[in-house]
Design a protein around this motif. Sequence first.
Motif, PDB file in Angstrom:
ATOM      1  N   ALA A 102       0.840  -1.202   0.000  1.00 31.51           N
ATOM      2  CA  ALA A 102       0.000   0.000   0.000  1.00 31.51           C
ATOM      3  C   ALA A 102       0.874   1.251   0.000  1.00 31.51           C
ATOM      4  CB  ALA A 102      -0.933  -0.015   1.197  1.00 31.51           C
ATOM      5  N   ALA A 103       1.716   1.369  -1.021  1.00 31.32           N
ATOM      6  CA  ALA A 103       2.611   2.526  -1.185  1.00 31.32           C
ATOM      7  C   ALA A 103       3.352   2.836   0.111  1.00 31.32           C
ATOM      8  CB  ALA A 103       1.840   3.722  -1.726  1.00 31.32           C
ATOM      9  N   HIS A 104       3.187   4.025   0.615  1.00 30.41           N
ATOM     10  CA  HIS A 104       3.929   4.459   1.797  1.00 30.41           C
ATOM     11  C   HIS A 104       3.044   4.552   3.038  1.00 30.41           C
ATOM     12  CE1 HIS A 104       7.386   5.252  -0.676  1.00 30.41           C
ATOM     13  NE2 HIS A 104       6.615   5.929  -1.510  1.00 30.41           N
ATOM     14  N   VAL A 105       1.920   3.863   3.031  1.00 30.63           N
ATOM     15  CA  VAL A 105       0.963   3.987   4.134  1.00 30.63           C
ATOM     16  C   VAL A 105       1.550   3.468   5.447  1.00 30.63           C
ATOM     17  CG1 VAL A 105      -1.317   3.296   4.987  1.00 30.63           C
ATOM     18  CG2 VAL A 105      -1.010   3.895   2.577  1.00 30.63           C
ATOM     19  N   ALA A 106       2.046   2.251   5.462  1.00 37.90           N
ATOM     20  CA  ALA A 106       2.579   1.678   6.707  1.00 37.90           C
ATOM     21  C   ALA A 106       3.816   2.439   7.204  1.00 37.90           C
ATOM     22  CB  ALA A 106       2.882   0.194   6.533  1.00 37.90           C
ATOM     23  N   PRO A 107       4.786   2.763   6.340  1.00 36.18           N
ATOM     24  CA  PRO A 107       5.932   3.525   6.845  1.00 36.18           C
ATOM     25  C   PRO A 107       5.542   4.910   7.367  1.00 36.18           C
ATOM     26  CG  PRO A 107       6.485   2.514   4.740  1.00 36.18           C
ATOM     27  CD  PRO A 107       5.009   2.299   4.962  1.00 36.18           C
ATOM     28  N   THR A 108       4.565   5.533   6.729  1.00 31.66           N
ATOM     29  CA  THR A 108       4.099   6.836   7.215  1.00 31.66           C
ATOM     30  C   THR A 108       3.460   6.673   8.590  1.00 31.66           C
ATOM     31  OG1 THR A 108       3.755   7.656   4.968  1.00 31.66           O
ATOM     32  CG2 THR A 108       2.560   8.790   6.735  1.00 31.66           C
ATOM     33  N   GLY A 109       2.624   5.656   8.737  1.00 32.84           N
ATOM     34  CA  GLY A 109       2.004   5.387  10.037  1.00 32.84           C
ATOM     35  C   GLY A 109       3.039   5.086  11.099  1.00 32.84           C
ATOM     36  N   GLY A 110       4.045   4.294  10.755  1.00 33.67           N
ATOM     37  CA  GLY A 110       5.112   3.979  11.708  1.00 33.67           C
ATOM     38  C   GLY A 110       5.885   5.219  12.126  1.00 33.67           C
ATOM     39  N   SER A 111       6.148   6.100  11.165  1.00 34.44           N
ATOM     40  CA  SER A 111       6.847   7.349  11.485  1.00 34.44           C
ATOM     41  C   SER A 111       6.004   8.227  12.400  1.00 34.44           C
ATOM     42  CB  SER A 111       7.184   8.109  10.195  1.00 34.44           C
ATOM     43  OG  SER A 111       8.074   7.368   9.399  1.00 34.44           O
ATOM     44  N   ILE A 112       4.712   8.276  12.138  1.00 35.03           N
ATOM     45  CA  ILE A 112       3.813   9.057  13.005  1.00 35.03           C
ATOM     46  C   ILE A 112       3.804   8.461  14.415  1.00 35.03           C
ATOM     47  CG2 ILE A 112       1.380   9.653  13.425  1.00 35.03           C
ATOM     48  CD1 ILE A 112       1.110   9.902  10.330  1.00 35.03           C
ATOM     49  N   LEU A 113       3.821   7.141  14.524  1.00 32.68           N
ATOM     50  CA  LEU A 113       3.859   6.505  15.849  1.00 32.68           C
ATOM     51  C   LEU A 113       5.130   6.886  16.604  1.00 32.68           C
ATOM     52  CD1 LEU A 113       2.440   2.953  15.071  1.00 32.68           C
ATOM     53  CD2 LEU A 113       1.379   4.735  16.488  1.00 32.68           C
ATOM     54  N   ILE A 114       6.265   6.845  15.929  1.00 29.59           N
ATOM     55  CA  ILE A 114       7.523   7.212  16.584  1.00 29.59           C
ATOM     56  C   ILE A 114       7.472   8.663  17.061  1.00 29.59           C
ATOM     57  CG2 ILE A 114       9.992   7.620  16.186  1.00 29.59           C
ATOM     58  CD1 ILE A 114       9.797   5.212  14.151  1.00 29.59           C
ATOM     59  N   LEU A 115       7.036   9.565  16.188  1.00 26.66           N
ATOM     60  CA  LEU A 115       6.938  10.981  16.576  1.00 26.66           C
ATOM     61  C   LEU A 115       5.940  11.184  17.712  1.00 26.66           C
ATOM     62  CD1 LEU A 115       7.050  12.639  13.037  1.00 26.66           C
ATOM     63  CD2 LEU A 115       8.839  12.685  14.797  1.00 26.66           C
ATOM     64  N   SER A 116       4.870  10.407  17.707  1.00 29.72           N
ATOM     65  CA  SER A 116       3.855  10.524  18.764  1.00 29.72           C
ATOM     66  C   SER A 116       4.428  10.127  20.114  1.00 29.72           C
ATOM     67  CB  SER A 116       2.654   9.646  18.430  1.00 29.72           C
ATOM     68  OG  SER A 116       2.069  10.067  17.228  1.00 29.72           O
TER      69      SER A 116
END
Length: 127
Positions: A102-116
């Motif tokens: 799914a393109a960059h969906v999971a890596p984007t979500g993972g990055s948001i989790l780290i920043l959160s």
Amino acid sequence: MLSLSSLPRSWRVCGALLAGTGTIMGALTTHLPEADFGPGGRLMAHGALEMQMWHALALLALGLTTRDRPTKPLVLGGCGLLLGTLLFCGGVYYTAFTGQHAAHVAPTGGSILILSWLCLAAGWVRG
């Protein structure tokens, strides 16, 4: 409209919904035939399930321990946990069941989790 004072309650509700849907995903991951998954999909779905359940618990805890008007870092952290979990787990589940990335969906979500998590740490250090 969502106000700052209602966020802790919303986090509790969303945490409970993530845990409930995680339970459903656990049943599906365990009982569906291998043909319903993409290559390596069952293991991938199980990884997403674990991430979903841990972040469901985190949202529940955050909602139970945050005072009425959370600080900006806690708001960013809590809302990011929800968004990041949905994106990360959703992307991984999609790949697990379809075999298509799914393109960059999971890596984007993972990055948001780290920043959160970093926002939450900053909020708790300051608070």
